[in-house]
Design a protein around this motif. Structure first.
Motif, PDB file in Angstrom:
ATOM      1  N   PHE A   1      54.405 -37.770 -97.567  1.00 44.38           N
ATOM      2  CA  PHE A   1      53.997 -37.113 -96.573  1.00 44.38           C
ATOM      3  C   PHE A   1      54.301 -35.603 -96.476  1.00 44.38           C
ATOM      4  CE2 PHE A   1      53.920 -41.501 -94.942  1.00 44.38           C
ATOM      5  CZ  PHE A   1      52.676 -41.606 -94.395  1.00 44.38           C
TER       6      PHE A   1
ATOM      7  N   TRP B   1      51.933 -32.702 -95.955  1.00 40.77           N
ATOM      8  CA  TRP B   1      51.923 -31.680 -94.945  1.00 40.77           C
ATOM      9  C   TRP B   1      52.123 -30.058 -95.372  1.00 40.77           C
ATOM     10  CZ3 TRP B   1      51.336 -30.473 -90.203  1.00 40.77           C
ATOM     11  CH2 TRP B   1      51.806 -29.544 -89.532  1.00 40.77           C
TER      12      TRP B   1
ATOM     13  N   GLU C   1      51.443 -28.270 -85.620  1.00 40.98           N
ATOM     14  CA  GLU C   1      52.809 -28.391 -86.355  1.00 40.98           C
ATOM     15  C   GLU C   1      53.644 -29.053 -85.135  1.00 40.98           C
ATOM     16  OE1 GLU C   1      55.584 -25.173 -88.750  1.00 40.98           O
ATOM     17  OE2 GLU C   1      53.972 -24.618 -87.654  1.00 40.98           O
TER      18      GLU C   1
ATOM     19  N   TYR D   1      53.300 -32.695 -85.508  1.00 38.09           N
ATOM     20  CA  TYR D   1      53.919 -33.234 -86.756  1.00 38.09           C
ATOM     21  C   TYR D   1      55.484 -33.325 -86.428  1.00 38.09           C
ATOM     22  CZ  TYR D   1      54.981 -34.362 -91.350  1.00 38.09           C
ATOM     23  OH  TYR D   1      55.380 -34.801 -92.764  1.00 38.09           O
TER      24      TYR D   1
ATOM     25  N   LEU E   1      55.463 -37.224 -85.273  1.00 37.10           N
ATOM     26  CA  LEU E   1      55.024 -37.712 -86.748  1.00 37.10           C
ATOM     27  C   LEU E   1      56.135 -37.759 -87.615  1.00 37.10           C
ATOM     28  CD1 LEU E   1      51.274 -36.614 -87.180  1.00 37.10           C
ATOM     29  CD2 LEU E   1      52.251 -38.835 -86.985  1.00 37.10           C
ATOM     30  N   ALA E   2      56.917 -36.862 -88.019  1.00 36.25           N
ATOM     31  CA  ALA E   2      57.933 -36.789 -88.895  1.00 36.25           C
ATOM     32  C   ALA E   2      58.914 -37.774 -88.773  1.00 36.25           C
ATOM     33  CB  ALA E   2      58.286 -35.396 -89.362  1.00 36.25           C
TER      34      ALA E   2
ATOM     35  N   ALA F   1      47.354 -36.342 -84.039  1.00 38.46           N
ATOM     36  CA  ALA F   1      48.001 -37.377 -84.958  1.00 38.46           C
ATOM     37  C   ALA F   1      46.897 -37.932 -85.909  1.00 38.46           C
ATOM     38  CB  ALA F   1      49.025 -38.336 -84.308  1.00 38.46           C
TER      39      ALA F   1
ATOM     40  N   LEU G   1      45.640 -35.434 -88.317  1.00 41.56           N
ATOM     41  CA  LEU G   1      46.394 -35.212 -89.526  1.00 41.56           C
ATOM     42  C   LEU G   1      46.402 -36.420 -90.348  1.00 41.56           C
ATOM     43  CD1 LEU G   1      49.660 -33.559 -88.078  1.00 41.56           C
ATOM     44  CD2 LEU G   1      48.216 -32.696 -89.874  1.00 41.56           C
TER      45      LEU G   1
END
Length: 195
Positions: free
Chosen positions: A40, A44, A66, A69, A73-74, A137, A140
Motif C-alpha cells: 500500500f 500511495w 490525503e 488516506y 485508510l492507513a 476511499a 483510491l
C-alpha cells in the motif's frame, strides 16, 4: 511489473490452474519483491507522484484525498494487517465502513473520566461526510488495484448501497430545507386542488 512469470512444468490446464493457485499463495505469504511492489505504501507514493504530475487536480482536492488516506485508510490497513491490495475486497471495504462509522463512538467508550474526543470530531458522522470519505476511499483503492494490474471490485456500488441518495437527501433536508410534506397532508392538498 506486478506480474510474476514462472514455469508450471505441465501441459494439463487443470494441473496448471492448481499449481498457479499454490504458487500465488506461496508468493503472497512470504516477503518478496513481488509483495513489496504490491504494498500500500508503494501505491500511495505512486498515487501522490501521479497527482503532482496531473495539473487538473487542485491542491485542496489532493489534500482531502490525503486526509482520508492518512486519517482512515492507513490506520485501518495497519490494524487489519492487510499486505496486498487484493486483500481489500468488498467484505473488507464494508467492514472499513462500519469501523469508520463507529470510530468515535468506540473511542468514547474507552476514554477515562475527564478525557474527551477531539473537539472537531462528530460521534455520529453525517451521511454526506461518510459518503464523501467512502467515495474517496473507493477511488483510491481502484487506483491501487490498477497499479497492481488487477481488476478492482465495484467499491463505488457498495458506497451507493450503504449510503443511498435518499439518505443523503434527508441529511441535506435536515440542514437546510426541512422535510418533505407528509403524505397525508400532500393528499389533502391534491384533493383540494381536484375539487
Amino acid at each position: 511489473s506486478p506480474y510474476a512469470i514462472r514455469s508450471l512444468r505441465t501441459t494439463s490446464k487443470t494441473e496448471a490452474i492448481k499449481k498457479a493457485a499454490d504458487l500465488y499463495y506461496q508468493m503472497r505469504d512470504k516477503p518478496s519483491s513481488f509483495s513489496r511492489e504490491s504494498s500500500f505504501q508503494v501505491f500511495w507514493d505512486r498515487f501522490l507522484a501521479d497527482m503532482e504530475k496531473d495539473k487538473r487536480e487542485t491542491s485542496a482536492h489532493v489534500k482531502r484525498i490525503e486526509g482520508v488516506y492518512v486519517r482512515w485508510l492507513a490506520p485501518y490497513i495497519t490494524k487489519m494487517g492487510l499486505k496486498l491490495v487484493e486483500d481489500w475486497d468488498l467484505d473488507v471495504f464494508a467492514d472499513f465502513y462500519d469501523w469508520r462509522l463507529s470510530y468515535y463512538e468506540e473511542m468514547q467508550k474507552s476514554l477515562k473520566p475527564g478525557q474527551r474526543i477531539p473537539p472537531n470530531a462528530v460521534v455520529v458522522p453525517r451521511v454526506s461526510t461518510m459518503r464523501g470519505e467512502m467515495n474517496i476511499a473507493a477511488y483510491l483503492l481502484k487506483r491501487f488495484y490498477s497499479y497492481a494490474g488487477v481488476v478492482a471490485p465495484d467499491f463505488h456500488y457498495l458506497v451507493k448501497r450503504k449510503l443511498p441518495r435518499e439518505l443523503m437527501g434527508d441529511n441535506r433536508a435536515k440542514r437546510t430545507r426541512g422535510f418533505a410534506i407528509p403524505p397525508e397532508q400532500l393528499q389533502s392538498i391534491l384533493s383540494g386542488l381536484n375539487a
